[in-house]
Design a protein around this motif. Structure first.
Motif, short mmCIF file in Angstrom:
data_model
loop_
_atom_site.label_atom_id
_atom_site.label_comp_id
_atom_site.label_asym_id
_atom_site.label_seq_id
_atom_site.Cartn_x
_atom_site.Cartn_y
_atom_site.Cartn_z
N GLN A 1 0.84 -1.18 0.00
CA GLN A 1 0.03 0.05 -0.11
C GLN A 1 0.92 1.18 0.09
O GLN A 1 1.96 1.27 0.70
CB GLN A 1 -0.89 -0.13 1.16
N VAL A 2 0.31 2.17 -0.87
CA VAL A 2 1.28 3.48 -0.76
C VAL A 2 0.23 4.63 -1.25
O VAL A 2 -0.96 4.40 -1.76
CB VAL A 2 2.25 3.33 -1.78
N HIS A 3 0.69 5.92 -1.22
CA HIS A 3 -0.34 7.01 -1.69
C HIS A 3 -0.21 7.04 -3.31
O HIS A 3 0.75 6.80 -3.80
CB HIS A 3 0.64 8.34 -1.16
N TRP B 1 5.89 4.50 -7.21
CA TRP B 1 7.06 3.66 -7.00
C TRP B 1 7.67 3.20 -6.00
O TRP B 1 8.28 2.48 -5.77
CB TRP B 1 7.98 4.74 -7.90
N LEU B 2 6.82 3.61 -4.87
CA LEU B 2 7.05 3.53 -3.54
C LEU B 2 6.41 2.16 -3.01
O LEU B 2 6.73 1.51 -2.04
CB LEU B 2 7.14 4.73 -2.40
N GLY B 3 5.42 1.80 -3.83
CA GLY B 3 4.83 0.73 -3.40
C GLY B 3 4.65 -0.34 -4.40
O GLY B 3 5.29 -0.41 -5.19
N ARG B 4 3.73 -1.24 -4.59
CA ARG B 4 3.64 -2.34 -5.23
C ARG B 4 2.07 -2.45 -5.72
O ARG B 4 1.50 -2.79 -4.80
CB ARG B 4 4.29 -3.75 -4.89
N ASP B 5 1.78 -2.14 -6.95
CA ASP B 5 0.36 -2.07 -7.08
C ASP B 5 -0.52 -3.22 -7.53
O ASP B 5 -0.28 -3.57 -8.54
CB ASP B 5 0.30 -1.00 -8.31
N PRO C 1 -4.19 0.20 -2.80
CA PRO C 1 -4.16 -0.76 -1.72
C PRO C 1 -3.25 -1.68 -1.59
O PRO C 1 -2.52 -1.84 -2.58
CB PRO C 1 -5.66 -1.27 -2.11
N ASN C 2 -3.49 -2.51 -0.47
CA ASN C 2 -2.35 -3.69 -0.38
C ASN C 2 -2.77 -4.74 -0.96
O ASN C 2 -2.01 -5.75 -1.43
CB ASN C 2 -2.46 -3.77 1.17
N GLN C 3 -4.10 -4.87 -1.02
CA GLN C 3 -4.83 -6.27 -1.82
C GLN C 3 -5.95 -6.15 -2.72
O GLN C 3 -6.65 -5.09 -2.61
CB GLN C 3 -5.21 -7.11 -0.58
N VAL C 4 -5.97 -6.96 -3.67
CA VAL C 4 -7.03 -7.06 -4.57
C VAL C 4 -7.50 -8.27 -4.50
O VAL C 4 -6.78 -9.44 -4.49
CB VAL C 4 -6.84 -6.96 -6.00
N ASN D 1 2.71 -13.38 -13.91
CA ASN D 1 2.35 -12.09 -14.08
C ASN D 1 2.54 -11.29 -12.79
O ASN D 1 2.88 -9.96 -12.92
CB ASN D 1 0.93 -12.06 -14.41
N ALA D 2 2.24 -11.86 -11.58
CA ALA D 2 2.56 -11.14 -10.49
C ALA D 2 4.06 -10.64 -9.96
O ALA D 2 4.39 -9.71 -9.53
CB ALA D 2 1.94 -12.14 -9.30
N ALA D 3 4.83 -11.82 -10.37
CA ALA D 3 6.34 -11.72 -10.18
C ALA D 3 6.67 -10.44 -10.97
O ALA D 3 7.79 -9.67 -10.57
CB ALA D 3 6.82 -12.90 -10.52
N ALA D 4 6.29 -10.52 -12.24
CA ALA D 4 6.71 -9.19 -13.30
C ALA D 4 6.20 -7.87 -12.70
O ALA D 4 6.93 -6.84 -12.90
CB ALA D 4 6.00 -9.41 -14.44
N ASN D 5 5.33 -7.77 -11.73
CA ASN D 5 4.89 -6.53 -11.27
C ASN D 5 5.24 -6.35 -9.64
O ASN D 5 4.92 -5.57 -8.90
CB ASN D 5 3.49 -6.55 -11.27
N GLY D 6 6.19 -7.40 -9.13
CA GLY D 6 6.65 -7.34 -7.84
C GLY D 6 5.54 -7.53 -6.68
O GLY D 6 5.62 -6.97 -5.56
#
Length: 449
Positions: free
Chosen positions: A236-238, A243-247, A291-294, A322-327
């Motif tokens: 989760q991030v603003h 770039w400070l989070g993982r979307d 958010p932190n989760q979907v 797909n998840a790994a590619a997006n961190g």
């Protein structure tokens, strides 16, 4: 010349004898039609959700006993088995009906419309027979009544199968406990062991198809269905500083798009079709917060087992990469509801003349494609040759394209179609013994499955 004359004189007599043997069917259907309609309307007015069909089960047991049919219960919580032994030797044949209703508020305006409420997944809801299972139950009871009154004409044993929770259970997690309800639970609880049927027949009323008409095809007639649950975990991030989070939302969007490649680029579409649909997406609480989760849920459908298995095998891997590619990370869960409902070809083709005896060839239709919905009747077809047909539910003279579909608050079943369903069950029982050897030979040789 004299011999030819004698033969020609005998032929009409033989024809009359053959005709009279089956003459009892239509009068018997007519005799039970009124009672069947009353049963259907009563069940419709008092619907019960999956796994909660206690009063419906009691009604079925009471009716069967009044016909002189042996009753067994305790299968899949509320399931009922009726056993009728014919006067002549022959095969064991099963006829199936489902009994459960849906969490829908009825808006048909019928005089016997449901006003029932019940608990579904912990929440109170309206209940309606929005898929016609009230008609299925009543039609099978009508057939049982007619067959019991004419058991001297039956070759073999009839097993009447009244199954709960085809639509899922109201009291359990259908995703993780799907094997504890419906046809799978009926099988697991031994409903088909003593006696053991060698063949099974079922039908489903369908909106948008004219009342009194039968629709059939061999091979796949309904799609498989598998439930899909995906959790995507990010950081989760603003919203101004991604770039400070993982979307997980951005990753989920890619996942939804990329899943379609399993069909468009990997499935052999010369064999059949497949479809992956995401029906719900839940994430976030504010517009400016990543958010932190979907969490996503969806469904996987196909009309060919190899395409189905290809999707089920490849989907988790695709989503994980797909998840790994997006961190981000992902958790993928798949739960089976039903394989493809497939009609045994030899059985279907040899039974076709039976349907034309009911309302004529003009009301008997060979389908050129399967329906997209699914049915747990498919599991019975894994045990024995099976045949599943559609029965028109929409009144004649209605614009079929405007009929409210199954699972709609305004879905209706024309009571005039019930007699066709009753006769379909009876014709199956009376005609199957004549083709049993050919069907069983094909089954044992793994032909036409």
């Amino acid at each position: 010349m004299d011999m030819l004359k004698q033969v020609s004189l005998c032929l009409p007599a033989l024809f009359c004898c053959s005709l009279s043997f089956a003459d009892w069917i239509k009068p018997s259907v007519q005799a039970v039609e009124s009672h069947t309609i009353k049963l259907r309307q009563h069940i419709h007015q008092h619907p019960e959700l999956g796994n909660m069909e206690f009063k419906t089960s009691e009604l079925v047991q009471k009716e069967l006993k009044s016909y002189g049919i042996e009753v067994r219960h305790g299968f899949a919580k509320t399931g009922v088995i009726g056993i009728l032994k014919g006067a002549k030797s022959g095969p064991v044949m099963a006829l199936r009906a489902d009994m459960d209703a849906l969490p829908i508020e009825e808006k048909t305006g019928l005089p016997f419309a449901s006003k029932v409420k019940a608990i579904y997944q912990g929440t109170e809801t309206h209940v309606m027979h929005g898929c016609g299972h009230d008609a299925h139950t009543a039609m099978l009871l009508g057939a049982a009544k007619a067959l019991a009154a004419n058991k001297d004409k039956i070759s073999g044993t009839v097993v009447f199968v009244f199954q709960p929770a085809e639509e899922g259970g109201a009291d359990i997690d259908n995703f993780t406990q799907g094997d504890q309800i419906g046809s799978r639970k009926m099988i697991a609880d031994g409903a088909f062991l003593q006696p053991k049927p060698e063949v099974i027949f079922g039908m489903h009323v369908m909106a948008g198809m004219p009342s009194g008409n039968i629709f059939y095809k061999d091979g796949a007639i309904l799609n498989s269905a598998d439930h899909l649950r995906i959790q995507v975990n990010g950081k989760q991030v603003h919203g101004s500083m991604p770039w400070l989070g993982r979307d997980p939302i951005y990753a989920s969007a890619q996942m939804i798009s990329n899943m379609q490649s399993l069909i468009s680029r990997k499935a052999d579409l010369t064999q059949g079709m497949g479809v992956i649909s995401i029906g719900s997406i839940h994430a976030g609480t504010a517009a400016n917060v990543i958010p932190n989760q979907v969490n996503m849920t969806g469904t996987i459908r196909s009309n060919h087992e190899s395409i189905r298995q290809s999707i089920l095998q490849d989907l988790p891997t695709l989503l994980e990469f797909n998840a790994a590619a997006n961190g981000v990370t992902t958790k993928v869960e798949i739960a089976s509801y039903a394989p493809v409902t497939s009609n045994h070809k030899t059985l279907t083709q040899l039974m076709q003349p039976s349907w034309t005896k009911i309302n004529g060839i003009e009301k008997t239709h060979l389908l050129d494609h399967n329906a997209s919905a699914s049915e747990d009747f498919a599991y019975y077809g894994k045990l024995m040759p099976s045949l599943f047909v559609f029965l028109g539910a929409t009144p004649l003279g209605t614009d079929m394209t405007k009929a409210a579909p199954n699972h709609n608050p305004q879905f209706i079943v024309d009571d005039a179609t019930l007699k066709t369903g009753i006769e379909s069950h009876i014709r199956f029982v009376m005609d199957y013994p004549k083709i049993a050897n050919e069907v069983q030979t094909a089954w044992k040789n793994k032909q036409d499955i």
